[in-house]
Design a protein around this motif. Structure first.
Motif, mmCIF file in Angstrom:
data_model
loop_
_atom_site.group_PDB
_atom_site.id
_atom_site.type_symbol
_atom_site.label_atom_id
_atom_site.label_comp_id
_atom_site.label_asym_id
_atom_site.label_seq_id
_atom_site.Cartn_x
_atom_site.Cartn_y
_atom_site.Cartn_z
ATOM 1 N N MET A 71 53.709 51.153 41.749
ATOM 2 C CA MET A 71 52.678 51.908 43.180
ATOM 3 C C MET A 71 51.309 52.360 42.036
ATOM 4 S SD MET A 71 53.656 54.574 44.974
ATOM 5 C CE MET A 71 53.226 56.522 44.404
ATOM 6 N N ASP A 89 50.324 50.252 47.507
ATOM 7 C CA ASP A 89 51.653 51.535 47.650
ATOM 8 C C ASP A 89 53.557 51.095 48.020
ATOM 9 O OD1 ASP A 89 51.779 54.101 48.402
ATOM 10 O OD2 ASP A 89 50.721 54.004 50.244
ATOM 11 N N HIS A 90 54.208 51.972 47.797
ATOM 12 C CA HIS A 90 55.557 51.649 48.056
ATOM 13 C C HIS A 90 55.209 50.817 49.381
ATOM 14 C CE1 HIS A 90 56.047 54.813 50.890
ATOM 15 N NE2 HIS A 90 55.319 55.579 49.994
ATOM 16 N N ALA A 91 56.704 50.035 49.859
ATOM 17 C CA ALA A 91 56.883 48.721 50.714
ATOM 18 C C ALA A 91 56.661 49.815 52.097
ATOM 19 C CB ALA A 91 58.280 48.160 50.060
#
Length: 109
Positions: free
Chosen positions: A1, A68-70
Motif C-alpha cells: 500500500m 490501496d488495499h484490495a
C-alpha cells in the motif's frame, strides 16, 4: 500500500487508464465509430479496440490495487469505471471528434 503523492499518481494513472479503456470500448461500437469518424467502421479494428478496452480497464484495476488495499481499491476502481463511462458518454454527445486520437493504433492496422 502506497502513501502520499505516489498513491495519488497511481490513482491518476488508473483514472486515465479507465477513461481510455471506456473510450476504446465505445469506439468498438459501430454507432460511436460513425459518430467520431463519419465513416463506416472496418471490421478489422473491432477486436483490437475491444482488447485495448479490456486491457485499459484491467490496468486501471492493477493500478488501484497498487495504490490501496484490495477492498478500497475495488471500490475506487468501480467508481472510476462509472466516472469514465459518464465522461466518455458526455464527450460522445458534446465533441465526439475528441475521441479520435484513441483509435490511431487501431486505424493503422
Amino acid at each position: 500500500m502506497l502513501e502520499g503523492p505516489t498513491a495519488a499518481l497511481f490513482l491518476l494513472a488508473a483514472c486515465l487508464a479507465c477513461w481510455a479503456g471506456m473510450g476504446w470500448l465505445a469506439l468498438a461500437m459501430d454507432g460511436h465509430w460513425e459518430q467520431v469518424f463519419q465513416a463506416e467502421q472496418p471490421q478489422s479494428v473491432v477486436w483490437r479496440l475491444r482488447a485495448q478496452g479490456a486491457a485499459g480497464l484491467a490496468l486501471g484495476l492493477v493500478l488501484c490495487l497498487q495504490a490501496d488495499h484490495a477492498s478500497m481499491a475495488a471500490l475506487v476502481w468501480v467508481m472510476m469505471l462509472a466516472a469514465a463511462a459518464l465522461s466518455v458518454a458526455m464527450t460522445l454527445s458534446w465533441r465526439p471528434g475528441w475521441l479520435a486520437w484513441l483509435a490511431w493504433g487501431a486505424r493503422r492496422a
